[in-house]
Design an enzyme around this catalytic site. Sequence first.
Site, mmCIF file in Angstrom:
data_model
loop_
_atom_site.group_PDB
_atom_site.id
_atom_site.type_symbol
_atom_site.label_atom_id
_atom_site.label_comp_id
_atom_site.label_asym_id
_atom_site.label_seq_id
_atom_site.Cartn_x
_atom_site.Cartn_y
_atom_site.Cartn_z
ATOM 1 N N ASP A 232 -26.985 25.710 -45.890
ATOM 2 C CA ASP A 232 -26.206 24.574 -45.441
ATOM 3 C C ASP A 232 -25.038 25.181 -44.654
ATOM 4 O OD1 ASP A 232 -25.070 22.178 -44.883
ATOM 5 O OD2 ASP A 232 -25.175 21.395 -46.926
HETATM 6 C C1 BGC Z 1 -24.275 19.024 -44.410
HETATM 7 C C2 BGC Z 1 -25.721 19.102 -43.952
HETATM 8 C C3 BGC Z 1 -25.758 19.068 -42.442
HETATM 9 C C4 BGC Z 1 -24.946 20.242 -41.918
HETATM 10 C C5 BGC Z 1 -24.902 20.312 -40.403
HETATM 11 C C6 BGC Z 1 -23.420 20.093 -43.763
HETATM 12 O O1 BGC Z 1 -22.070 19.897 -44.048
HETATM 13 O O2 BGC Z 1 -24.216 19.167 -45.808
HETATM 14 O O3 BGC Z 1 -26.467 18.043 -44.484
HETATM 15 O O4 BGC Z 1 -27.077 19.116 -42.007
HETATM 16 O O5 BGC Z 1 -23.601 20.111 -42.363
HETATM 17 O O6 BGC Z 1 -24.139 19.293 -39.883
#
Ligand code: BGC
Length: 755
Positions: A232
Site C-alpha cells: 500500500d
Molecule cells: C490506499 C490505497 C490506495 C493507495 C493509492 C492508499 O492510501 O490505502 O487503497 O490504492 O493509497 O492511492
Amino acid sequence: MDKKKISELIAQLSLEEKASLCSGHDFWHTKEIERLEIPAVMMCDGPHGLRKQVGEGDHLGINVSIETTCYPTAAALAASFDRKVMEKLGTALGRECQAENVAMLLGPGLNMKRSPLCGRNFEYFSEDPYLAGEMGVAYIQSLQAEGISACVKHFAANNQETARMSGSSQMDERTLQEIYLPAFEAAVKKGGTRSVMCAYNAINGIFAAENKELLTDTLRERWGYDGFVVTDWGAVKDRVKGLVAGLDLEMPGGIGVQDDQIVAAVKDGTLDEAVLNKAVTHMLEFVADYQEQRKPETSIDRAANSILSADLAAQCAVLLKNTDNTLPLKEEENIVFIGEFAQRPRYQGAGSSHINVTHAIGALEAAVGKNVTYAQGYDVHSEENDAGLLDEAVNAAKKAEKVVVFAGLPDSFETEGCDRDTLAIPDNQNNLISAVAAVNPNTIIVLHGGAAMELPWLDEVKSVLCVYLGGENIGTATVKLLYGETNPSGKLAETWPIKLADNPSYLNFPGENGIVDYAEGIFIGYRYYDKKQMEVLFPFGYGLSYTSFSYSDLHLDKEAIQDTDILMVNCKIKNTGSVAGREAVQLYVRDEISSVRRPVRELKGFEKVELEPGEEKTITFPLDKRSFAYYETAIHDWFVESGKFFVEIGASSRDIRLSAEVEVTGTIELPMHYTKQSTVGDLMKTAKGRKFMENMMAKRQRHSSEAAADSAQNMGEGSEKMVQKMMIEMPLGALVTYGSMTFEQLDDLLKMLNS
Ligand code: BGC
C-alpha cells in the site's frame, strides 16, 4: 519485451537496475530501463472508477485527476448479489484503462466489514467472506479479460482506519483463515488476480509488508499465486525484510533510498540476489503481460458509461421497508422531494478512490417532467436544525400526497483515513424526517451511505430505500426505482444492527494504542447475531421487491457424499406477483452437531434470477468440500467433520424457505495422540478408536442387555442420557478403575491407537 526471455533480460541488468525495478518511478509508474527496452507502466486507483492523475499525484484524492465515470461503490455493488453486475463493471473499467494506457487498477477492496464504523466500508463488499470473494472474482476476471491487472487490497485484516498505518490486528489462526483471508484466496485461486496490495497494518504484530507467513507461505505456497505484491502507498517499513518476505514493488516511488538498501544488502551478503531476481521477474512479467495485451485503439463512450453506472446502481439498491405498498410512486401523484441529497446526492466516498466526474445526476434532476417539487430540508454541511428549512419542508410535505426524504451520511461522517464516530446520521436529518412524517403519512426515505445506519424514525415512515453510494448517475437509478420502472432487487450484504453496541466488535473497535483485539473471532456479522439469537434491524441478505417469489422443489442429487464429492443442489423460484423482478436466492449450510464452535449457518452459494410475472426457473448450486468445512488448527487446513448437514435456501439469512439434509463423510483424519487422560468420546475422532468402541459396545450389549433394562428402570427418567454423558467424558484410565480392563490391556489399547 518478450515474456519468455525475462531470465535473459535479468542477466543483463545491473544490481542497481534490478533494485530500481522494485520501486516506482513516481506516484503511479514503474521504472523504465531504456537500454533494454523495458517500458514504464502506469497504475491508478480504483476501485469504482479510474482515478488517473496526470499532474501531481497523491494517495488521498486531494489533487485533481482526469474526468471519468464514477460507478457504484463496493458497498452498493455487493448488495446486487449479482456477478453479472460485477462483470459489466469490470469490462467497462478495463476498457477505460486501455483507453488511458493504465496497466493496473488498484482494486477491488476485499476486506471484511467487521464494524459498521470503518471509514472505508463503502470500498468493501460485505461482512461475509464468500460473498466478498465471489463479487471480487467476477470483477477481477472481467477487468483482466480486457488486459488490465486487478490489484486486490488490502491484504490482510485491514478493517478500520484508526491507526491505519501502525495498528496490529490481533486474531487467532482460525479467525484469520475463516473470515479475513477467504475473499483474497478466491481472488487468487479462482479470479487469477495479477496483483495483490499488502495492507498498512500488522497482523499479530508483524506488518503485512514484511509478513512472510502472509506474502509467501500463504499467498504463494498455499494458494499458488504467481503475480506480484505491491505495498500500500507508503507501507514499507524495512525494505530488505519486505523483499525476503515476498514483497515485490514499493509504492509510491521516486525517492530511491530503499533501493540503495537493497543494493547494499546484496553487496554485504545479507540478501541473496536470487530473492531480488524473483521480485524483478514478477515485475517484468507484469509489464510484459500488459504490453502483450495493450489495445491502444480502445475508445470510451462517456455518455454510455454514465447510463451503465445508473443501470448497475438500480440493481444494487435495497428496499428495506414498504408498508402499504407506498412505493412505487405513481406518475399522477403529487410528490415532494426533500433533502439536499436529492439535488446533490452523495454517490461516492472520499479518499484515494475519489473519482472526478463531470456531472453527477441527482434524483431531482432525473425526475424532470414528473409531478415533483423540492424543498432543501437541511444543510448537509451542518448537524444543526435550520428552522427556516425545516418549516419550508414541513409545509411542502403537508401539501403533497407523498414525500420522499433524501437522507444519510454526509462526506464528513464517512471517509478514508478516519472511522465513523457513530451509527447515527446527523441529528438535523433525523429531526426533519420525524417532523415530515408527523404531517404526511406517506413518508418515504432514500438513504445514502456506505454501511449500516441507525434509523430511529423507522416506525414513523412507510418506506425506506437504501441506495448506498451508487455512483455518478444515482439520481436516474433512484427515480426509476421510486417509480417502479425498475424493481428493487438488492439485498443487504451486511447486517444492520439495532444499535451500535449490538455489533460483535463493539468492545474492541477501534482498539487501544493500535492494538486491535479481534476477540469476537469467527463470529462477525450474521454469524454473531444468529448465534446469539439477537434481534437486528435488518438481517444479512434481506431486501424487498415490488413483486413476490415462491421457493419450491429443493433437490439434492445425493443423500450422502464424501467431502471430495460435489453435491448438486437445485430449487425452483417463481415470480408470484404481477410485475417483473429479480430475486437474490441464497444458499446457506448448517452443521447439525459439531465438536467445535460454528456459526448457525454460513452463506455458501447465491444466484440472482430474473423472472417475468408467473415465470418459474430452476437454479443450481454446486457445493464442494469448503461448503461444509471449518478451518481446523490441528492440521492447519480445512476439515469436514463427518455428520449431518442442512442445505438451506433462503430469501435472507433469517428467511429460510427450503431445507434438506445431507450426510457428509470427511476423508481426512485428525491427528490424535491418545493417553490415559483421553476420553472415551475422543475415541470417536479416529477410525481405530471408533472400531474399538463399536466392538466394546457390541460386547457390552451381549452381556448386559437385561441388566441394563433393570437399572434403567431403577434409575428413572434421564438416566440413559446421564450414563451416555458420563461414558463419553470418562478418561480411558478410568476403564481400569471401573474394572472394564487391566492396566496391561489399557497399555496395549493405547499402543494400538497411537501406532
Ligand atoms: C490506499 C490505497 C490506495 C493507495 C493509492 C492508499 O492510501 O490505502 O487503497 O490504492 O493509497 O492511492
